[in-house]
Design an enzyme around this catalytic site. Structure first.
Site, PDB file in Angstrom:
ATOM      1  N   ARG B  58       0.777  -1.158  -0.078  1.00 26.99           N
ATOM      2  CA  ARG B  58      -0.063  -0.035  -0.058  1.00 26.99           C
ATOM      3  C   ARG B  58       0.818   1.212   0.102  1.00 26.99           C
ATOM      4  NH1 ARG B  58       2.411   1.670   3.623  1.00 26.99           N
ATOM      5  NH2 ARG B  58       1.104   3.558   3.539  1.00 26.99           N
ATOM      6  N   GLY B  59       0.124   2.609  -0.084  1.00 23.90           N
ATOM      7  CA  GLY B  59       1.062   3.815  -0.280  1.00 23.90           C
ATOM      8  C   GLY B  59       1.110   4.024  -1.795  1.00 23.90           C
ATOM      9  N   ALA B  60       0.649   5.152  -2.115  1.00 25.14           N
ATOM     10  CA  ALA B  60       0.506   5.581  -3.543  1.00 25.14           C
ATOM     11  C   ALA B  60       1.630   5.020  -4.415  1.00 25.14           C
ATOM     12  CB  ALA B  60      -0.185   6.932  -3.616  1.00 25.14           C
ATOM     13  N   GLN B 207      -1.833   2.197   9.867  1.00 30.22           N
ATOM     14  CA  GLN B 207      -0.613   2.045   9.261  1.00 30.22           C
ATOM     15  C   GLN B 207       0.555   3.036  10.175  1.00 30.22           C
ATOM     16  OE1 GLN B 207      -3.562   2.733   7.990  1.00 30.22           O
ATOM     17  NE2 GLN B 207      -3.660   2.137   5.807  1.00 30.22           N
ATOM     18  N   ASP B 248      -2.511  10.768  -1.904  1.00 35.78           N
ATOM     19  CA  ASP B 248      -2.865   9.684  -3.008  1.00 35.78           C
ATOM     20  C   ASP B 248      -3.220  10.328  -4.189  1.00 35.78           C
ATOM     21  OD1 ASP B 248      -3.208   8.325  -0.042  1.00 35.78           O
ATOM     22  OD2 ASP B 248      -3.304   6.689  -1.529  1.00 35.78           O
ATOM     23  N   ASN B 258      -5.886  12.023   0.532  1.00 30.21           N
ATOM     24  CA  ASN B 258      -5.079  11.073   1.355  1.00 30.21           C
ATOM     25  C   ASN B 258      -5.763  10.370   2.476  1.00 30.21           C
ATOM     26  OD1 ASN B 258      -2.343  10.475   1.967  1.00 30.21           O
ATOM     27  ND2 ASN B 258      -2.440  11.585   3.841  1.00 30.21           N
ATOM     28  N   LYS B 259      -4.960   9.628   3.243  1.00 28.36           N
ATOM     29  CA  LYS B 259      -5.788   8.809   4.054  1.00 28.36           C
ATOM     30  C   LYS B 259      -6.558   9.334   5.012  1.00 28.36           C
ATOM     31  CE  LYS B 259      -5.037   5.318   4.665  1.00 28.36           C
ATOM     32  NZ  LYS B 259      -6.041   4.249   3.825  1.00 28.36           N
TER      33      LYS B 259
END
Lengths: 360, 360
Positions: B58-60, B207, B248, B258-259
């Protein structure tokens, strides 16, 4: 003020978080919810203190009620000693009891009310004193139920139609009656103002996810649980009619200590032009402190935060900050809803004026 | 632009979230962290899509890199079919791949870069095409490492001394290199600007608690994990020098997806006069959307929120809202830190002007 322990007809709490029976304090074990409804019987002050510290019973008013019955229990225990020793032992027990948790002032307030009776009791400690103390504890319990009713009445009058956000748990489980903020939601739903309740899960102990959702389910009120960090996105997405929270301590200038996350909600509510209401009985006020900066904030074990890792703990220690409460400054509060009335845009003057008008 | 996969000397990522070896994509399984460092070998596009959806990676930017290698894998799979069937099968595989997760634009961006090569390839699909695709995927990977380096340089120049708050994970695990926001923190710590990092735990998938704390520990940077709802109280208690987050997707007017929880932090940062920085590579920009309202926000399973109950689930279903991302409007952003430079108080004009000055 004297009302039945079941409160006004058709508006009863669904469970009793705290009750007294046969020299025993019976607590609904809130750590076992929402899965199981288990009751813990406290036969000693020591076991009550442990139960309060372990969050078997929590919520400022409920802790106050438990503390009051705790004084009765402590006195019964002290009676087993000679009078001189009894007074010393009792003093120590009451100190331990009122310090079980530091932030909610209701515990100190309730213990204080019964301590006054003990201090004024000039005879040896005896069963007549116990009777007097039990009557006072029951009165505190009954008064809280009546307060809940008045708070729900005043609060629901204030509400506009629409969904509401709340945090932590402020219902049957947190009080003697139907609750503070939660009672307003129940009443608001009955009069068709509250269309939906968004319950913040309330990390780390998850009172929202575990307890408020359990109560909302039992009341058949439509609700959704959100993680605490979703409230902002929700306010942007949907027109929220109000944020309503309880309080653990309200000081002279109107600053409010409540469950961690409350202050964030207050800032977010202001940024989204959503009214931010605090609901609490008069026993939550602490006029000895002039501002919120002086309120002692309990910091609890790291395990409360880290237990969420389950069996996925690393070998090293993860540093954690775990304050259980935060302080919301009065400038962010649209109104405090109390059993003695509503204080709009609370500050020292308006709180003083309100209470001098509304003597009990 | 060509740099070693290990990045500038003394500034290497500690782990590789994604790598390519012998026709296999190797992913560090992020669901097993922080306890275990386990690697998952993806031999098929299908297993990669599942891994992306299950947050193994995960993570853009990391998803973008994985997606690029995924196109190589998909092409290798397609080669086993006759050419006509191969083109159709490949098209379908790539559609599934780029739709594996909807919010981070880097996945579509990276897959799109390789798709262009396939579209321009006029011969039958063959191993020469695969070589070309692999070279492009490696370039995307290398470029991300270089981007991370530039972002950390620009970002750390911007930082003031003091503690920083961050959310989610933006380090080695979320990118090809040292990270976006996280890289700035690492560099900021090296040059003695960042004194302490407060990592928001980042509910529901944690996360921050699981991944960022793991990276901070490995980098020996002093840190504390907080629950997301504690950030406001922290900003009130301590002078925070900046909030830094990843992104993101950043759209034309500077709005940032974003998150979930990022938007709340941005509102809180503004209310406490704390600079709010967003760090992301150029590949995170999506100029096809004019404002953040059009960004598709992924909603994920209720189980992500409810699993925290462990074995304490009630018998009834608890309704949950679980958006994985939120949108922060540009008006709350002090600066976007990109590999092509810093855009202060981003809006459409300033973003356009900045990128026309800084062509790659």
């Amino acid at each position: 003020m004297s009302v039945s322990l079941h409160g006004p007809i058709g508006f009863s709490p669904l469970v009793q978080a705290v009750s007294w029976q046969d020299e025993t304090i019976i607590l609904l074990d809130q750590t076992a919810l929402p899965k199981s409804e288990v009751y813990l019987h406290c036969h000693s002050t020591e076991s009550l203190v442990t139960a309060i510290q372990n969050l078997v019973v929590r919520g400022a008013p409920a802790i106050g009620i438990a503390g009051a019955y705790g004084v009765v229990l402590a006195t019964l225990e002290a009676l087993k000693l000679s009078d001189e020793k009894a007074r010393i032992a009792l003093k120590f027990k009451l100190k331990t009891l009122e310090m079980a948790r530091p932030t909610a002032v209701n515990l100190q307030w309730a213990v204080g009310r019964l301590k006054k009776i003990i201090e004024d009791w000039k005879q040896s400690l005896n069963l007549d004193l116990v009777k007097l103390l039990l009557a006072e504890a029951k009165q505190i319990h009954e008064q809280d139920i009546a307060c809940n009713h008045l708070i729900s009445k005043f609060g629901s009058e204030l509400l506009k139609e629409g969904p509401v956000i709340t945090i932590c748990n402020t219902g049957d489980l947190a009080t003697g009656g139907i609750g503070t903020a939660f009672g307003i939601l129940v009443k608001g739903y009955q009069i068709k103002k509250t269309s939906h309740v968004y319950a913040c899960e309330t990390r780390p102990v998850l009172q929202g996810l575990r307890l408020t959702s359990w109560e909302l389910h039992r009341h058949s009120i439509p609700f959704t649980v959100i993680c605490d960090n979703m409230a902002a996105a929700l306010m942007r997405k949907e027109k929220i009619s109000a944020v309503i929270t309880g309080a653990d301590r309200i000081v002279a200038n109107g600053d409010v200590a409540n469950k961690i996350g409350t202050y964030a909600l207050a800032v977010l509510a202001k940024a989204h032009s959503v009214p931010f209401y605090v609901a609490a009985p008069f026993s939550t006020f602490d006029f000895s402190l002039s501002s919120g900066e002086s309120i002692p904030i309990e910091e609890r074990s790291h395990d409360e935060v880290l237990s969420v890792l389950g069996d996925n703990h690393p070998e090293y220690a993860i540093p954690v900050w775990n304050p259980s409460f935060d302080v919301t400054p009065q400038s962010l509060i649209s109104a405090i809803i109390c059993d003695r009335g509503v204080i709009n845009f609370p500050n020292q003057e308006r709180i003083k004026a309100s209470f001098s008008r509304n003597q009990p």
